[in-house]
Design a protein around this motif. Sequence first.
Motif, PDB file in Angstrom:
ATOM      1  N   TYR A 168       5.061  84.404 120.176  1.00 45.90           N
ATOM      2  CA  TYR A 168       4.629  83.179 119.505  1.00 45.90           C
ATOM      3  C   TYR A 168       4.642  83.380 117.991  1.00 45.90           C
ATOM      4  N   ASP A 169       5.142  82.398 117.281  1.00 49.86           N
ATOM      5  CA  ASP A 169       5.119  82.444 115.819  1.00 49.86           C
ATOM      6  C   ASP A 169       3.710  82.209 115.286  1.00 49.86           C
ATOM      7  N   ALA A 170       2.917  81.446 116.052  1.00 46.94           N
ATOM      8  CA  ALA A 170       1.531  81.177 115.668  1.00 46.94           C
ATOM      9  C   ALA A 170       0.749  80.753 116.895  1.00 46.94           C
ATOM     10  N   VAL A 171      -0.539  81.094 116.905  1.00 49.79           N
ATOM     11  CA  VAL A 171      -1.448  80.682 117.979  1.00 49.79           C
ATOM     12  C   VAL A 171      -2.674  80.073 117.313  1.00 49.79           C
ATOM     13  N   PHE A 172      -3.049  78.866 117.702  1.00 51.57           N
ATOM     14  CA  PHE A 172      -4.182  78.204 117.060  1.00 51.57           C
ATOM     15  C   PHE A 172      -4.822  77.213 118.029  1.00 51.57           C
ATOM     16  N   MET A 173      -6.008  76.750 117.671  1.00 52.12           N
ATOM     17  CA  MET A 173      -6.702  75.750 118.467  1.00 52.12           C
ATOM     18  C   MET A 173      -6.332  74.368 117.956  1.00 52.12           C
ATOM     19  N   ILE A 220      -2.820  85.915 121.801  1.00 50.38           N
ATOM     20  CA  ILE A 220      -2.138  86.598 120.688  1.00 50.38           C
ATOM     21  C   ILE A 220      -1.713  88.002 121.088  1.00 50.38           C
ATOM     22  N   ALA A 221      -2.633  88.731 121.735  1.00 51.52           N
ATOM     23  CA  ALA A 221      -2.343  90.121 122.111  1.00 51.52           C
ATOM     24  C   ALA A 221      -1.274  90.206 123.191  1.00 51.52           C
ATOM     25  N   ALA A 222      -1.395  89.383 124.211  1.00 56.68           N
ATOM     26  CA  ALA A 222      -0.447  89.443 125.329  1.00 56.68           C
ATOM     27  C   ALA A 222       0.912  88.876 124.960  1.00 56.68           C
ATOM     28  N   GLY A 223       0.930  87.986 123.944  1.00 55.46           N
ATOM     29  CA  GLY A 223       2.203  87.399 123.540  1.00 55.46           C
ATOM     30  C   GLY A 223       3.141  88.409 122.922  1.00 55.46           C
ATOM     31  N   GLY A 246       0.390  77.818 121.566  1.00 49.72           N
ATOM     32  CA  GLY A 246       1.276  78.907 121.161  1.00 49.72           C
ATOM     33  C   GLY A 246       2.622  78.322 120.790  1.00 49.72           C
ATOM     34  N   ILE A 247       3.020  78.457 119.529  1.00 47.17           N
ATOM     35  CA  ILE A 247       4.289  77.882 119.065  1.00 47.17           C
ATOM     36  C   ILE A 247       5.351  78.975 118.997  1.00 47.17           C
ATOM     37  N   GLY A 248       6.520  78.665 119.520  1.00 48.52           N
ATOM     38  CA  GLY A 248       7.635  79.606 119.485  1.00 48.52           C
ATOM     39  C   GLY A 248       8.165  79.946 120.856  1.00 48.52           C
ATOM     40  N   SER A 249       7.387  79.644 121.916  1.00 47.38           N
ATOM     41  CA  SER A 249       7.803  79.905 123.287  1.00 47.38           C
ATOM     42  C   SER A 249       7.132  78.884 124.206  1.00 47.38           C
ATOM     43  N   PRO A 250       7.846  78.406 125.236  1.00 47.03           N
ATOM     44  CA  PRO A 250       7.241  77.471 126.182  1.00 47.03           C
ATOM     45  C   PRO A 250       6.467  78.169 127.296  1.00 47.03           C
ATOM     46  N   ASP A 251       6.513  79.498 127.315  1.00 49.85           N
ATOM     47  CA  ASP A 251       5.947  80.259 128.437  1.00 49.85           C
ATOM     48  C   ASP A 251       4.558  80.794 128.121  1.00 49.85           C
TER      49      ASP A 251
END
Length: 358
Positions: free
Chosen positions: A290-295, A283-286, A304-309
Amino acid sequence: MASSHLLCNHNLFFPPSSKNSHSSITPQAKLQFRRTPFVKASKKQLEIVYDPDERLNKLADEVDKEAPFSRLTLFSPCKTVSLGDIIKFSLSPSKTKDRLSTNVSGVPLDDRNLIIKALNLYRKKTGSDNFFWVHLNKKVPTGAGLGGGSSNAATALWAANQFNGCVATEKELQEWSSEIGSDIPFFFSHGAAYCTGRGEVVQDISPPLPLDIPMVLIKPKEACSTAEVYKRLRLDQTSKVDPLTLLEKISRNGISQDVCINDLEPPALEVLPSLKRLKQRVIAAGRGQYDAVFMSGSGSTIVGIGSPDPPQFVYDDNDYCDVFLSEANFINREENEWYKEHISASACQPSEASQTLE
């Protein structure tokens, strides 16, 4: 219409018998054999007559009905995203046992494996006597919370039904599958569903997000024990938000961090404390990429949704030298078809065909 003739000595030359090849000869034809006398010939001659006004294809069609194919290759997606396994099924001459092989170690190859359980279940429900040689090309990591094993089981049920002439409906396959796993019925949806009960009550819904929205999957080397995660789950501390409210919000406004609620995440982070640190760093480095980060599921994959990287620290920090990385996007399937692999998605492995009939 005149018939064409072919004279041959000793051997009879038949058109190829494969399913597609007989369509290349005359659409309507009949094979006739007649003896042709030759005074000086020491051996009898056979004349093959192709009559374009009759139907040779009837014979080929009857053969196709009896044995439409002997091998089937299917894509087995995880969580209906574009990362998945490739499973090859072949009819076995054995009428007593399936044989399973795989490209990775640590995967059970006996009836502990959900693929074998699914094939046994199908035979029990239908009375089929088909047994199989199965090769599982595993691309989805185990212990990832991505539903790879459940998807494998659903794919095996689908395959067995294809070999058996589709005697079972998709609804029946879905209902049967709940007997061996609560997460399996979901894969008989069309890719997006609202699931209740133990997960076995599946209601198809329209995809709430665009299928091409990019995402990255990051799974550390450590796996989460599903049993241990559920053991630590405290029902009195789970979210009280109505899932349908979250679904409506996602459909209306898109994905965001506040709508990504996973009640299994807190106990999973207790089981694997390093997972909490990984999520926080993503989350911090993104920095908003990313629009959202979850398990995912019961862990240990962080999405991480919103980027493939993935964030750069995953490459730079030695603590993450063994992580599994894959870009992905959502997929769905059409009625009466199985899921197809999206060649653009990569888990640092070459892609294979999504479905092949032989």
